[in-house]
Design a protein around this motif. Structure first.
Motif, PDB file in Angstrom:
ATOM      1  N   VAL A  23      47.204 -11.795  26.054  1.00 38.86           N
ATOM      2  CA  VAL A  23      45.743 -11.724  26.096  1.00 38.86           C
ATOM      3  C   VAL A  23      45.280 -10.303  26.392  1.00 38.86           C
ATOM      4  O   VAL A  23      44.301  -9.825  25.811  1.00 38.86           O
ATOM      5  CB  VAL A  23      45.182 -12.713  27.130  1.00 38.86           C
ATOM      6  CG1 VAL A  23      43.690 -12.486  27.358  1.00 38.86           C
ATOM      7  CG2 VAL A  23      45.433 -14.147  26.685  1.00 38.86           C
ATOM      8  N   MET A  74      45.186  -8.259  23.382  1.00 36.23           N
ATOM      9  CA  MET A  74      44.090  -8.660  22.500  1.00 36.23           C
ATOM     10  C   MET A  74      42.747  -8.231  23.059  1.00 36.23           C
ATOM     11  O   MET A  74      41.810  -7.906  22.297  1.00 36.23           O
ATOM     12  CB  MET A  74      44.124 -10.178  22.319  1.00 36.23           C
ATOM     13  CG  MET A  74      43.144 -10.694  21.287  1.00 36.23           C
ATOM     14  SD  MET A  74      43.290 -12.477  21.094  1.00 36.23           S
ATOM     15  CE  MET A  74      42.162 -12.737  19.726  1.00 36.23           C
ATOM     16  N   VAL A  75      42.603  -8.235  24.379  1.00 34.32           N
ATOM     17  CA  VAL A  75      41.324  -7.946  25.015  1.00 34.32           C
ATOM     18  C   VAL A  75      40.881  -6.508  24.752  1.00 34.32           C
ATOM     19  O   VAL A  75      39.682  -6.261  24.515  1.00 34.32           O
ATOM     20  CB  VAL A  75      41.405  -8.202  26.541  1.00 34.32           C
ATOM     21  CG1 VAL A  75      40.281  -7.491  27.273  1.00 34.32           C
ATOM     22  CG2 VAL A  75      41.346  -9.690  26.823  1.00 34.32           C
ATOM     23  N   GLN A  87      38.919  -5.831  21.524  1.00 37.44           N
ATOM     24  CA  GLN A  87      37.732  -6.680  21.507  1.00 37.44           C
ATOM     25  C   GLN A  87      36.711  -6.230  22.542  1.00 37.44           C
ATOM     26  O   GLN A  87      35.505  -6.177  22.262  1.00 37.44           O
ATOM     27  CB  GLN A  87      38.117  -8.132  21.743  1.00 37.44           C
ATOM     28  CG  GLN A  87      38.727  -8.824  20.540  1.00 37.44           C
ATOM     29  CD  GLN A  87      38.768 -10.336  20.722  1.00 37.44           C
ATOM     30  OE1 GLN A  87      38.543 -10.852  21.812  1.00 37.44           O
ATOM     31  NE2 GLN A  87      39.069 -11.043  19.650  1.00 37.44           N
ATOM     32  N   SER A 126      36.069  -7.020  31.774  1.00 37.75           N
ATOM     33  CA  SER A 126      37.293  -7.801  31.561  1.00 37.75           C
ATOM     34  C   SER A 126      38.274  -7.672  32.716  1.00 37.75           C
ATOM     35  O   SER A 126      39.462  -7.954  32.552  1.00 37.75           O
ATOM     36  CB  SER A 126      37.965  -7.350  30.253  1.00 37.75           C
ATOM     37  OG  SER A 126      37.094  -7.469  29.157  1.00 37.75           O
ATOM     38  N   ALA A 183      39.595 -18.259  28.707  1.00 35.92           N
ATOM     39  CA  ALA A 183      39.691 -16.812  28.900  1.00 35.92           C
ATOM     40  C   ALA A 183      38.287 -16.222  28.898  1.00 35.92           C
ATOM     41  O   ALA A 183      37.573 -16.300  27.898  1.00 35.92           O
ATOM     42  CB  ALA A 183      40.545 -16.182  27.804  1.00 35.92           C
ATOM     43  N   LYS A 235      47.926 -12.478  15.638  1.00 37.03           N
ATOM     44  CA  LYS A 235      46.973 -12.261  16.722  1.00 37.03           C
ATOM     45  C   LYS A 235      46.943 -10.791  17.152  1.00 37.03           C
ATOM     46  O   LYS A 235      45.914 -10.298  17.623  1.00 37.03           O
ATOM     47  CB  LYS A 235      47.342 -13.128  17.935  1.00 37.03           C
ATOM     48  CG  LYS A 235      47.269 -14.631  17.664  1.00 37.03           C
ATOM     49  CD  LYS A 235      45.880 -15.102  17.350  1.00 37.03           C
ATOM     50  CE  LYS A 235      45.812 -16.610  17.202  1.00 37.03           C
ATOM     51  NZ  LYS A 235      44.464 -17.079  16.805  1.00 37.03           N
ATOM     52  N   SER A 280      35.688 -16.871  25.735  1.00 40.04           N
ATOM     53  CA  SER A 280      35.867 -16.355  24.376  1.00 40.04           C
ATOM     54  C   SER A 280      36.774 -17.290  23.582  1.00 40.04           C
ATOM     55  O   SER A 280      37.866 -17.637  24.029  1.00 40.04           O
ATOM     56  CB  SER A 280      36.494 -14.955  24.426  1.00 40.04           C
ATOM     57  OG  SER A 280      36.980 -14.569  23.164  1.00 40.04           O
ATOM     58  N   SER A 302      38.453 -16.790  20.637  1.00 40.05           N
ATOM     59  CA  SER A 302      39.707 -16.210  20.152  1.00 40.05           C
ATOM     60  C   SER A 302      40.689 -15.964  21.286  1.00 40.05           C
ATOM     61  O   SER A 302      41.875 -16.314  21.196  1.00 40.05           O
ATOM     62  CB  SER A 302      39.420 -14.901  19.409  1.00 40.05           C
ATOM     63  OG  SER A 302      38.710 -13.986  20.235  1.00 40.05           O
ATOM     64  N   ARG A 303      40.214 -15.384  22.389  1.00 41.65           N
ATOM     65  CA  ARG A 303      41.127 -15.101  23.508  1.00 41.65           C
ATOM     66  C   ARG A 303      41.596 -16.389  24.174  1.00 41.65           C
ATOM     67  O   ARG A 303      42.738 -16.476  24.629  1.00 41.65           O
ATOM     68  CB  ARG A 303      40.432 -14.178  24.522  1.00 41.65           C
ATOM     69  CG  ARG A 303      40.242 -12.779  24.021  1.00 41.65           C
ATOM     70  CD  ARG A 303      39.832 -11.832  25.133  1.00 41.65           C
ATOM     71  NE  ARG A 303      38.534 -12.154  25.697  1.00 41.65           N
ATOM     72  CZ  ARG A 303      37.379 -11.758  25.180  1.00 41.65           C
ATOM     73  NH1 ARG A 303      37.358 -11.062  24.061  1.00 41.65           N
ATOM     74  NH2 ARG A 303      36.238 -12.061  25.758  1.00 41.65           N
ATOM     75  N   ASN A 323      45.360 -17.553  24.649  1.00 42.24           N
ATOM     76  CA  ASN A 323      45.833 -17.891  25.987  1.00 42.24           C
ATOM     77  C   ASN A 323      46.495 -19.268  25.998  1.00 42.24           C
ATOM     78  O   ASN A 323      47.567 -19.462  26.589  1.00 42.24           O
ATOM     79  CB  ASN A 323      44.647 -17.866  26.954  1.00 42.24           C
ATOM     80  CG  ASN A 323      45.063 -17.823  28.415  1.00 42.24           C
ATOM     81  OD1 ASN A 323      46.021 -17.153  28.784  1.00 42.24           O
ATOM     82  ND2 ASN A 323      44.337 -18.539  29.247  1.00 42.24           N
TER      83      ASN A 323
END
Length: 565
Positions: free
Chosen positions: A30, A33-34, A37, A56, A73, A217, A324, A326-327, A331
Motif C-alpha cells: 500500500v 501505491m500511496v 496517488q 497519508s 485504507a 497494481k 480509498s 483502489s488502496r 490492502n
C-alpha cells in the motif's frame, strides 16, 4: 463501553506474529501505491504535492485506533480532492497561503462533522443518497476529474470545476500547448492503461496470479520512476516541463487551522457534502469487504473513525481523507489482517517523506495528471447507467439529473439535486401506494390479485390489500381509493383492508382511517382490518379507532373470508 469507542481494544489483545507479518506485507504494498496517488490527489485539490503525503501519515494511525474495518485504507481520494478544490476556489486564490490554510480548515470541519454525526448516531442519513444517484455522481465526477487534468497533461493553465468551463479553458489556451509536456503525459497515460490490462499477458508468460496482480497494481510506481528518471537525465525541466520540485524532507508540521468565522461559514456546506459522500463511499466499501471475511463493521463508529482521521489530518497540515477504493482493494488482496496495516502504511509514508522526497523532485506534473485520469476512468460506469435505464425510468431520471448537473454546475449542486430527486421520487411513489383487490385461490388459504389470477370472490365483500405503509403523503390517496371502490361496486357490504405490507400508520393516516370508517358507516358498509402487524396494532390500541371501528380486526385474510363470505 470503552471497546465500543476504541475498537483497537477488541483485536489488539489477540494480535500475533502471523497477523503482524501479513499486515507488514500489505502495508509495504500500500505504501508503494500511496506515494504517487497522494501526490496526484494533492495536485487535483490545487495543493502542494507534499500535502498529499502529510494526509497519508497521521490519519492512518488514528483510524487504526477508532475504525472498525480491518482492511479499509484511509487517504486522499479523487472525488473528494475535486470537491476540495471547488470549495477552496471560492475562499482564496490557488497557490496562496490562505488557500492552504483554508484546506486545513476544511479538513478540520469535515472531521468535526463526521465525529459529531457518529456520536449522535446519524449514520442513517447516508441512506438519503440512493445507489443510482451515487453511481451517477461517481460517473460524472470521473468525467470531471479526467477533464480537469487535460490542461495539466498538455501543459496549459487549468481553470474551472465544471465540464463546460474546463473545455472552454483548454480551447482558449490551445495556442499555449507544450509539446514536450503533452508527449510525457500521453505516453504516461498509455503506459498506465496498458499495464492495467496486462494481467492476462503476465500470467501467460509464467507469472503467478498473485505476482501478476501485484505487478499491475505497481504500474503507477513504474511510470513515475521512468518519467522521473527521463526528466532528470534529459533535464526536461529546463525545457519548460513542469515538475513537482523540491519537497521538504520532514514530518508534517503540527498546527491549528484558521479561526476566521467567514472562512468557516463559507466552507460549511462543502464540508457537509464531503462528509456525507466520504462516509457513504467508505462504509459501502468497508461493508463489502467485511462481508467477504464474515466480519462486521459499525457505521456509526466508522463515522467517528473517519472523523478523527480527518481531525488528525487537519492538525498535521493534511487534506480531507476517506476510504480509498483502489488502496483498500490492494490492502485486502495483499492479506491485511487488522487495521494495524494502515498504521504501518502511515509509518512507511512517513519514512518516504523523511528520506526519499529528493527522488521526487523531477517527477513531471503531466505524469501525475495521467495517474489521475487513469484512476478516474473506472468511475465512469456505463453498464450501471444502462442497467438502471432498463430497470427503472424514474431512478434513471434521478441519475441523469445528477450527471448533468454535476457536469454543468459542479459536484455540490449535483449532490443536492440527486438527494432532492431521490426524496421526491420516494414521496411520489409512496404517495400513490399500489393496492389490489384480492380473491381466494380455490381450495387454498391464499389470496391473490383478481386481475392476475383465477380466484374466488364475492360481490358483497371487497378484500383490498394495501402495499405500502400509511403516512401523511398517501393518507388522502387511501381515502380516494376506498371511496372510489365503494362507488363503483354498490353491492359491497364489507371492506377489509389487508395490512400485511403496512409497517407504519402515522397520525395523518389514522385520521384518514377514522374518516373512512365514518363515511363507510354512513353508506352502510362495514370496515374491517386484517393481518395488522404487532407494532402497528400496538399503536392503534393507543387510539380510539378500534373502539369505533364498525367491523373487526382479523388475524388473517382467510379468517375474514371465512367469516364474511
Amino acid at each position: 463501553m470503552l471497546k465500543r469507542y476504541l475498537p483497537i481494544l477488541q483485536w489488539l489483545p489477540h494480535y500475533n506474529r502471523h497477523a503482524m507479518v501479513d499486515d507488514t506485507l500489505a502495508a509495504f504494498v500500500v505504501t508503494l501505491m500511496v506515494i504517487p496517488q497522494a501526490l496526484a490527489y494533492a495536485l487535483l485539490a490545487g495543493l502542494p504535492a507534499v500535502v498529499g503525503l502529510y494526509a497519508s501519515i497521521l490519519p492512518l494511525v488514528v483510524y487504526t485506533l477508532f475504525g472498525t474495518s480491518r482492511t479499509l485504507a484511509i487517504g486522499p481520494m479523487a472525488l473528494i480532492s475535486l470537491m476540495t478544490a471547488a470549495a477552496l476556489s471560492k475562499v482564496a486564490p490557488q497557490g496562496s497561503d490562505a488557500y492552504i490554510e483554508a484546506a486545513i480548515t476544511l479538513t478540520l470541519m469535515v472531521g468535526i462533522l463526521l465525529t459529531l454525526m457518529g456520536a449522535l448516531r446519524l449514520g442513517f442519513f447516508a441512506n438519503f443518497l440512493s445507489h443510482p444517484v451515487i453511481s451517477g455522481l461517481l460517473s460524472a465526477s470521473g468525467v470531471l476529474i479526467a477533464a480537469s487534468q487535460l490542461a495539466n497533461i498538455a501543459g496549459l493553465p487549468g481553470s474551472g470545476f465544471t465540464l463546460t468551463t474546463q473545455l472552454a479553458n483548454i480551447w482558449h489556451h490551445l495556442d499555449q500547448l507544450h509539446p514536450l509536456t503533452l508527449a510525457i503525459g500521453v505516453v504516461s497515460l498509455i503506459l498506465l492503461l496498458a499495464i492495467r490490462r496486462s494481467r492476462p499477458l503476465l500470467e501467460r508468460i509464467g507469472l503467478s496470479a498473485i505476482w501478476a496482480q501485484f505487478s499491475v497494481k505497481m504500474g503507477p510506481i513504474l511510470v513515475v520512476g521512468i518519467s522521473t528518471w527521463l526528466c532528470w537525465v534529459c533535464d526536461f525541466a529546463a525545457q519548460g516541463l513542469d515538475v513537482v520540485g523540491d519537497i521538504p524532507s520532514r514530518l508534517p508540521p503540527l498546527g491549528i487551522p484558521s479561526t476566521d468565522g467567514e472562512v468557516w461559514q463559507s466552507l460549511l456546506v462543502p464540508a457537509l457534502m464531503i462528509s456525507v459522500v466520504g462516509f457513504i463511499e467508505s462504509v459501502a466499501l468497508a461493508q463489502m469487504l467485511a462481508a467477504k471475511r464474515r466480519e462486521s463493521i459499525s457505521p456509526n463508529q466508522e463515522l467517528i473513525g473517519l472523523g478523527t482521521a480527518n481531525i488528525a489530518s487537519a492538525l498535521s497540515s493534511g487534506m480531507p481523507v476517506i476510504g480509498s477504493l483502489s488502496r483498500t482493494m490492494v490492502n485486502f488482496d495483499a492479506g491485511a489482517r487488522t487495521p494495524a496495516a494502515g498504521a504501518l502504511a502511515g509509518l512507511g509514508v512517513a519514512l518516504v517523506t523523511l528520506f526519499l522526497t529528493p527522488l521526487i523532485k523531477y517527477l513531471p506534473i503531466a505524469t501525475l495528471a495521467a495517474i489521475i485520469i487513469a484512476s478516474s476512468i473506472p468511475l465512469i460506469d456505463i453498464a450501471t447507467i444502462r442497467r438502471t435505464w432498463r430497470y427503472s425510468r424514474s431512478d434513471s431520471s434521478a441519475m441523469g439529473a445528477t450527471i448533468v448537473l454535476t457536469l454543468l454546475e459542479g459536484v455540490e449542486l449535483g449532490i443536492m439535486a440527486g438527494v432532492t430527486l431521490s426524496i421526491a421520487l420516494f414521496l411520489y411513489r409512496t404517495s400513490r401506494p399500489h393496492s389490489a383487490l384480492v380473491g381466494r385461490l380455490p381450495g387454498t388459504e391464499h389470496f391473490r390479485n383478481i386481475d392476475r389470477h383465477e380466484v374466488e370472490s364475492a360481490r358483497h365483500l371487497a378484500l383490498l390489500r394495501i402495499d405500502e405503509s400509511l403516512y401523511f403523503a398517501n393518507a388522502r390517496y387511501l381515502e380516494d381509493t376506498v371511496y372510489d371502490l365503494v362507488a363503483k361496486h354498490p353491492d359491497i357490504e364489507h371492506v377489509v383492508l389487508i395490512c400485511s405490507a403496512v409497517n407504519l400508520i402515522d397520525a395523518s393516516a389514522l385520521e384518514s382511517l377514522e374518516a373512512i370508517n365514518n363515511r363507510l358507516d354512513d353508506s352502510r358498509v362495514t370496515l374491517h382490518l386484517a393481518e395488522v402487524k404487532g407494532p402497528v396494532m400496538d399503536k392503534l390500541k393507543s387510539s380510539d379507532l378500534l373502539d369505533h371501528l364498525t367491523g373487526r380486526v382479523f388475524l388473517s385474510t382467510y379468517d375474514a373470508w371465512r367469516t364474511l363470505h
